[in-house]
Design an enzyme around this catalytic site. Sequence first.
Site: not given
Ligand code: ATP
Length: 581
Positions: A37, A269, A279
């Site tokens: 995102e 994760r 974030k």
């Molecule tokens: P938010 O959804 O709170 O804005 P997010 O870190 O989940 O934050 P996204 O942009 O939705 O952000 O993440 C993109 C992809 O990265 C998703 O598929 C998510 O599952 C993966 N991802 C996010 N954080 C991690 C992490 N710490 N380790 C591995 N994969 C991650």
Amino acid sequence: MEDVGCGSAINFIQSIIDKDRAEGWNDGRVHTRFPPEPNGYLHIGHAKAVILNYGLAVRNNGLFNLRFDDTNPATENEEFVESIIRDVKWLGADWGDRLFFASDYFDQFYDFAVQLIEKGKAYVCDLSQDEMREHRGTLTRPGRESPHRDRPIEENLDLFKRMRAGEFAAGSRTLRAKIDMASANMNLRDPVLYRILHARHHRTGDRWCIYPMYDYAHPLGDALESITHSICTLEYCDHRPLYDWVLDNVDYQLVPGVRGRPKQIEFARLNTNYTVMSKRKLRRLVEEGHVSGWDDPRMPTIAGIRRRGYTPEAIRSFCDQIGVAKSDSVVDLAFLEHCVREDLNRKAPRVMAVLRPLKLTIVNYPEGQTEWLEVENNPEDPAGGSRRVPLARELYVEQDDFREDPPPKFFRLAPGREVRLKGAYIIKCERALKDPSTGAIIELQCTHDPETRSGGPGSDRKVKATIHWVSATHSLPATVRLYDKLFLTADAEAGPEDQDFTANLNPESIEVLNQCRVEPAVAHATAGSRYQFLRQAYFHADPEDSREGHPVFNRIVSLRDDWARAQKARSPDGPGDGTAR
Ligand code: ATP
Ligand code: MG
């Protein structure tokens, strides 16, 4: 990218893929995606997701897409889109011509929603957010059905059309899936599919005032791109039944000639100690000025660690070695640094730089004379070659390589003591000159033994220490930024109840040294080059702040490998997987 990033041992996702391919599922295709995102910069956790998804595509002769999940205009923007594209590219993932945006599918998502309404599987609901929450029930108590649940199809179609046309205020109505308010899975209790948001979208402008929810848009985005394995983190486990419900109930059109449907697979994760990875928290660090920006070299963002000087190779090796797990764990930051050090040890030329200079005069060395000494660039790299380093009568050495009253086991310079100047001669400290008013030591007067030049016939005479140095006249000025951990506590996210996570920030996470001197080979370091400053640490010429003739160096990692030491102390049998205990 080579075949790394998936865990050198075959990971559980690869086992699922192997089985799927053996069964001819989706015609044996493998097609993954990374779906960020654009509401912030990517961090090291995202790097794991990028490398895993891309690595699986490469390993299985498949395809990899980059898809922006841009369904929430309130928090997303172009700056984030551009930074993410730059970062994914830098990590080495290649999406070919498959760069997509969920917002490209808004028309199709809308048509699919109309389809669901026509099938009696979705309805317009007038409950406010609070009322909806109240109707939703709890884990132990089933929800209550909305009074609008049985609205006639025609009325739903009309209201949904008018939602789109902008007739209603934000938050006044939603489109909900009609599933099961008594489901044990809260996500299936008539989840919202569309909400009204009168907000300008970074790509579709003011065309829309209703926006699809992630749980609705995501499976459909996957399906439209003929993704086969939709890999996400564990918090989506409970959303998987909804993912499947959407795909079961929408008649979507696949790319012509392609068969199959995506399936969601969850992995743990990546978390590391001494940092925050949400974030929202990273944004606060930037907005409240705790760091200089998203790319501050102390940040765990890709932009930050790139500027710090980490290499994409090191990050891929790190992801490869920590593997892919099904339950959450915390990886030791020291293990990431270990991977960076391993990579730089092979690549980074050794040079001499004095960070806190103390003048040293070789009193028996002729004034005006310069010797250009041949010094090897990297003992770890057979092709590293050598360079010439100028020696003259006036030098700089490190302040803490001299002690007036040396403690036991201090073998470097002290009155009457001998050391070797790296690549040059053995010198003897004859006296230290002091500033009469402050008593501070301002100069060391030494003599050299001309018979002991490195590589020469007398070079095998032994002394207890070798120190680095630069020529006072030939060296050039530089600024050095010494970075340390951004947080003081291993569990940086948490704190006492009444305390904000920013209370855990390390007040000494940066020290700037402005009086440094570097040997001439480094002075014109092109921004982006990396070195090992002998006896000190690995450094990166900052691409933003370095100027011609005055580089600014970021300390990447120290030479001391805390992770390897701890590992050795724990088990003499070799390395583990980096998990912090
Ligand atoms: P938010 O959804 O709170 O804005 P997010 O870190 O989940 O934050 P996204 O942009 O939705 O952000 O993440 C993109 C992809 O990265 C998703 O598929 C998510 O599952 C993966 N991802 C996010 N954080 C991690 C992490 N710490 N380790 C591995 N994969 C991650
Ligand atoms: Mg997310």
